[in-house]
Scaffold this motif. Structure first.
Motif, PDB file in Angstrom:
ATOM      1  N   ALA A 152       0.825  -1.206   0.000  1.00 55.78           N
ATOM      2  CA  ALA A 152       0.000   0.000   0.000  1.00 55.78           C
ATOM      3  C   ALA A 152       0.860   1.258   0.000  1.00 55.78           C
ATOM      4  N   LEU A 153       1.904   1.273   0.825  1.00 54.66           N
ATOM      5  CA  LEU A 153       2.771   2.457   0.884  1.00 54.66           C
ATOM      6  C   LEU A 153       3.500   2.689  -0.432  1.00 54.66           C
ATOM      7  N   LEU A 154       4.020   1.626  -1.024  1.00 59.02           N
ATOM      8  CA  LEU A 154       4.719   1.759  -2.300  1.00 59.02           C
ATOM      9  C   LEU A 154       3.761   2.212  -3.408  1.00 59.02           C
ATOM     10  N   TYR A 165     -10.242   2.400   4.887  1.00 60.00           N
ATOM     11  CA  TYR A 165     -11.279   1.361   4.779  1.00 60.00           C
ATOM     12  C   TYR A 165     -10.954   0.406   3.637  1.00 60.00           C
ATOM     13  N   GLY A 166     -10.554   0.951   2.508  1.00 60.87           N
ATOM     14  CA  GLY A 166     -10.268   0.128   1.340  1.00 60.87           C
ATOM     15  C   GLY A 166      -9.067  -0.784   1.533  1.00 60.87           C
ATOM     16  N   MET A 167      -8.028  -0.290   2.198  1.00 63.93           N
ATOM     17  CA  MET A 167      -6.841  -1.110   2.408  1.00 63.93           C
ATOM     18  C   MET A 167      -7.131  -2.268   3.371  1.00 63.93           C
ATOM     19  N   LEU A 168      -7.939  -1.996   4.385  1.00 59.15           N
ATOM     20  CA  LEU A 168      -8.253  -3.045   5.357  1.00 59.15           C
ATOM     21  C   LEU A 168      -9.148  -4.126   4.761  1.00 59.15           C
ATOM     22  N   THR A 169     -10.008  -3.744   3.825  1.00 60.57           N
ATOM     23  CA  THR A 169     -10.925  -4.714   3.221  1.00 60.57           C
ATOM     24  C   THR A 169     -10.402  -5.234   1.882  1.00 60.57           C
ATOM     25  N   GLY A 170     -10.218  -4.328   0.937  1.00 59.70           N
ATOM     26  CA  GLY A 170      -9.853  -4.736  -0.411  1.00 59.70           C
ATOM     27  C   GLY A 170      -8.464  -5.306  -0.547  1.00 59.70           C
ATOM     28  N   MET A 171      -7.538  -4.963   0.365  1.00 61.66           N
ATOM     29  CA  MET A 171      -6.180  -5.486   0.258  1.00 61.66           C
ATOM     30  C   MET A 171      -5.875  -6.503   1.358  1.00 61.66           C
TER      31      MET A 171
END
Length: 303
Positions: free
Chosen positions: A195-197, A232-238
């Motif tokens: 996510a950070l990259l 929200y998206g990172m916790l769910t979608g990723m």
């Protein structure tokens, strides 16, 4: 039904949360350009995940950084994720939340072929009759769902569908790399670095193209909303997606994706006023029955 007893909570949560996520992404795709949208979402979500990884797994995170092979794969995933999400957000911009979710169904044949070529446990799953009978029901329900969609027949959205097609094609390759690294490392740490990259890549492109300066024209509330949507998206979608790929495999991950349009249709109806027909509801029911049958296949590697 052992599979469902052990995994029902995480899978149902993923479907419901992603069903909410598509309307959220659709909303912000109409307000922010693709580069700034992804730059802020991935950066915010990545920072939260990284803080948690450093707090909960400090030694594992440091060891991960020193692992050159792992970092190489993370960079590859981030590059694929950047391309995937660029085309996906552009597709959302030209179509709708429901269109984006149902278009992911086309990734299933490609995912099955690629996964079975590279992973033994995936090819073993394909040998089970119950899996295929369930898959037939799933695809039947999916076809009924797609063909009953009003947005599917709108003219002038061909470009949006092409963007979505590119996104799901890249995702099929991305999932292969994710499974390869997720078996060896903590998915929270992997998700944080990816996510950070990805956010960094988008920030650089946004700055180089001058798009980043456009953010000054938006209200603080809208920008904060986009940042929260990113978390929200990172916790769910990723994070949740990586976890399911790691524990259940690529094919089952793609099958559970088939439930998301049904969830998205309900959420989009209330939040974006996207209409849902009776045939779409019937297709969703057939889709759920197919998933129940396919996921109940007795595969020791996945149990």
């Amino acid at each position: 039904m052992k599979f469902w007893r052990n995994n029902a909570f995480i899978l149902i949560s993923y479907v419901l949360l992603m069903g909410i996520g598509f309307p959220i992404m659709r909303f912000f795709s109409l307000h922010f350009d693709t580069l700034n949208n992804n730059a802020l979402r991935f950066s915010a979500g990545g920072m939260i995940l990284m803080c948690f990884a450093l707090f909960a797994y400090p030694y594992a995170t440091k060891a991960f950084i020193r692992d050159r092979r792992a970092m190489f794969f993370v960079i590859i995933i981030a590059l694929l994720m950047s391309a995937n999400m660029f085309f996906f957000i552009k597709g959302l911009e030209y179509t709708s939340a429901l269109s984006a979710s149902i278009f992911a169904l086309l990734a299933i044949p490609l995912a099955i072929i690629t996964a079975s070529c590279f992973f033994h446990d995936e090819s073993a799953l394909l040998k089970q009759p119950r899996f295929w009978w369930g898959s037939v029901l799933i695809l039947s329900g999916a076809c009924l769902f797609i063909l009953s969609s009003a947005t599917y027949h709108h003219n002038g959205q061909i470009l949006g569908y092409l963007y979505l097609l590119l996104a799901i094609s890249i995702q099929a390759i991305q999932n292969l790399v994710v499974k390869n690294i997720a078996h060896q490392h903590n998915v929270i740490i992997v998700s944080a670095f990816v996510a950070l990259l990805t956010g960094s890549f988008y920030l650089i492109f946004s700055a180089l193209t001058g798009n980043f300066m456009l953010l000054q024209h938006f209200s603080v509330g809208l920008i904060v909303g986009l940042l929260l949507a990113g978390i929200y998206g990172m916790l769910t979608g990723m994070l949740m997606a990586f976890y399911i790929v790691k524990t259940q495999g690529i094919i089952r991950f793609n099958l559970i994706q088939l439930l998301i349009p049904f969830s998205t249709a309900i959420m989009a109806y209330f939040s974006l006023n996207e209409q849902v027909s009776l045939n779409q509801s019937l297709g969703g029911m057939v889709l759920i029955l197919g998933c129940l049958l396919a996921f109940n296949s007795n595969n020791k590697n996945h149990q």
